[in-house]
Design an enzyme around this catalytic site. Structure first.
Site, PDB file in Angstrom:
ATOM      1  N   HIS A   1       0.375 -26.845 -30.681  1.00 33.63           N
ATOM      2  CA  HIS A   1      -0.825 -27.222 -31.416  1.00 33.63           C
ATOM      3  C   HIS A   1      -1.519 -25.950 -31.914  1.00 33.63           C
ATOM      4  CE1 HIS A   1      -0.816 -31.511 -30.525  1.00 33.63           C
ATOM      5  NE2 HIS A   1      -0.537 -31.219 -29.264  1.00 33.63           N
TER       6      HIS A   1
ATOM      7  N   CYS B   1       4.215 -31.781 -31.779  1.00 38.77           N
ATOM      8  CA  CYS B   1       4.059 -32.575 -30.559  1.00 38.77           C
ATOM      9  C   CYS B   1       4.694 -33.965 -30.724  1.00 38.77           C
ATOM     10  CB  CYS B   1       2.591 -32.654 -30.161  1.00 38.77           C
ATOM     11  SG  CYS B   1       2.345 -33.108 -28.426  1.00 38.77           S
TER      12      CYS B   1
END
Length: 490
Positions: A428, A331
């Site tokens: 994630h 991310c």
């Protein structure tokens, strides 16, 4: 509505952990319940099946209660973007970033309404709520407009259990001080005390329990021993702890600790490996030459990058990769490894990134929050194995990607260079995928001349919740707590 509220004498005393355990314990006793935290301040978030963002702790608690998580279980999520401002997310929808003063002045009534709406909807589906407070209920400078502690206990009309952490010391003062600062009507709601994180001989604390009950007039519902490696994810970075491998020869994995680190639970599965140690890096002198480096997510990507650049840390990261180091960027970490980051679509200059990936990231107002699944891409350098997780990001990353990391249902995702030595992804929970994590770790083991290891399956979440419930059953007066929930109110 039936229920009980867990409040604490301070942050990080174990409220989330105990609420999670109560969810599983009481649902095992046949109660149809849901977790609830009216307002959560954390950069650890959870994506619902509908692609909405909420506090990760309440998502975990919903799993423990064997129900599907919804944003009604955490109607307000505040995600700090700086020391002064937080992104406000109400019922899963981002409302931009505001200062604490602006929030108190302009969002209090809206927040109160959102809480009332959520409670009303939850009442229609569940018979009880396990409610978690935040910080301390006696922040006297803020209590005139608080939305998360006694005001919520009054709204739902439930009793309160006060939790104190004996491991940090001063447990008597913290309990008595908290009770003394509560107004009489709030103090009357406190129907039980829990002493958490106890170490040592339990019998030596009997006189302490007796003193507390005599002095406060409130029963001590239990003394919970410190439970190592319980596997329940923490609410925020206050719970981030380095881990030591259980074998003498181990892999050294460094994790960059950004000032506004988010979703650090991405590295949790690595802590289950017997020959892996995790350490957090905040400065150049802490980096060294690890076997691998992970750049996790951050809620303030460019700002955190600039801070680390000024410390010389980003230059050290680039040098590490040029020496052949293994790097995974997730991310915000993925974005920082790109060539350039643009603050918005009108930004023509941008901020130069570390430059490991030939990509650019543009930040937009519309946030991507979605659960995803797929496989490692055939060009990634890894075996083709199933992968799943979730995405939460504001940036769009683009460029010439001939070797994606993943093949998701909606197309290629991420990047994987030098046969998977350098990986960037928005996924994630990627390390929760046991097959890929094991392949990645075994590559590191071969590089470090350590023996390869078989797959260590991520501890089943159900097993973790059941173990926690058994711990609470063994050390708390659960019959009394059950009675308190059934007879909610004053």
């Amino acid at each position: 509505m039936k229920g009980i509220m867990i409040q604490g004498t301070a942050s990080n005393v174990g409220k989330s952990w105990i609420a999670t355990g109560l969810c599983r314990t009481l649902v095992n006793r046949g109660m149809r319940l849901a977790p609830f935290k009216s307002q959560n301040m954390s950069n650890n978030s959870y994506v619902t099946v509908n692609g909405e963002e909420m506090g990760r702790a309440q998502g975990i608690q919903a799993e423990a209660a064997r129900v599907e998580a919804t944003t009604d279980m955490n109607p307000i999520l505040l995600k700090p973007t700086s020391d002064q401002r937080s992104e406000i997310i109400i019922h899963g929808v981002s409302q931009d970033a505001w200062s604490g003063l602006q929030y108190r002045n302009h969002w209090y009534e809206k927040g109160k309404l959102a809480i009332q709406q959520s409670v009303h909807r939850l009442e229609n589906h569940y018979e009880a709520l396990i409610i978690e407070g935040a910080g301390s209920p006696v922040e006297v400078n803020l209590n005139d407009r608080e939305l998360v502690n006694m005001s919520v206990a009054e709204l739902i009309d439930v009793p309160v259990i006060l939790v104190a952490d004996i491991d940090r010391g001063g447990v008597f003062a913290s309990i008595v001080g908290t009770l003394e600062l509560l107004p009489d009507n709030h103090r009357k709601r406190v129907k039980g005390l829990i002493i958490n994180k106890f170490r040592g001989e339990r019998s030596l604390f009997e006189s302490g329990v007796e003193w507390l009950e005599n002095y406060t007039g409130i029963p001590v519902l239990g003394v919970l021993p410190h439970l190592e490696e319980h596997g329940i994810e923490g609410e925020d970075s206050l719970t981030v702890q380095p881990t030591l491998a259980k074998r003498e020869k181990s892999l050294d994995i460094a994790v960059i600790h950004w000032p506004y680190l988010s979703n650090e639970t991405d590295v949790t599965p690595l802590t289950q490996e017997q020959d892996v140690s995790i350490r957090y890096v905040r400065s150049v002198d802490q980096l060294g030459s690890p076997d691998a480096l992970i750049l996790p997510g951050t809620r303030s990507t460019i700002e955190d990058y600039i801070v680390c650049k000024e410390k010389g840390l980003t230059g050290a990261i680039r040098a590490y990769t040029e020496r052949g180091g293994v790097v995974v960027g997730i991310c915000g970490g993925y974005q920082i490894l790109s060539d350039v980051m643009y603050r918005d679509e009108t930004d023509e200059v941008g901020e130069k990134g570390i430059g490991i990936f030939p990509l650019s990231t543009t930040f937009v107002k519309s946030k991507q929050t979605i659960r995803v699944s797929g496989y490692t891409h055939e060009a990634s350098g890894y075996s083709s194995v199933p992968m799943s997780g979730y995405e939460i990001h504001l940036g769009r990353t683009a460029g010439s990607i001939t070797k994606p990391f993943l093949q998701l249902e909606d197309g290629p995702e991420g990047i994987s260079l030098d046969q998977g030595r350098l990986v960037g992804t928005y996924l994630h929970d990627c390390f929760y995928n046991d097959n890929w994590r094991t392949e990645w770790l075994n590559r590191l083991r071969r590089r470090s001349e350590l023996p390869e290891q078989p797959i260590v399956y991520t501890v089943n979440r159900e097993e973790r919740y059941d173990n926690l419930a058994a711990h609470l059953e063994a050390h708390l007066n659960m019959d009394k707590i059950f009675e308190m929930v059934e007879g909610s109110g004053l």
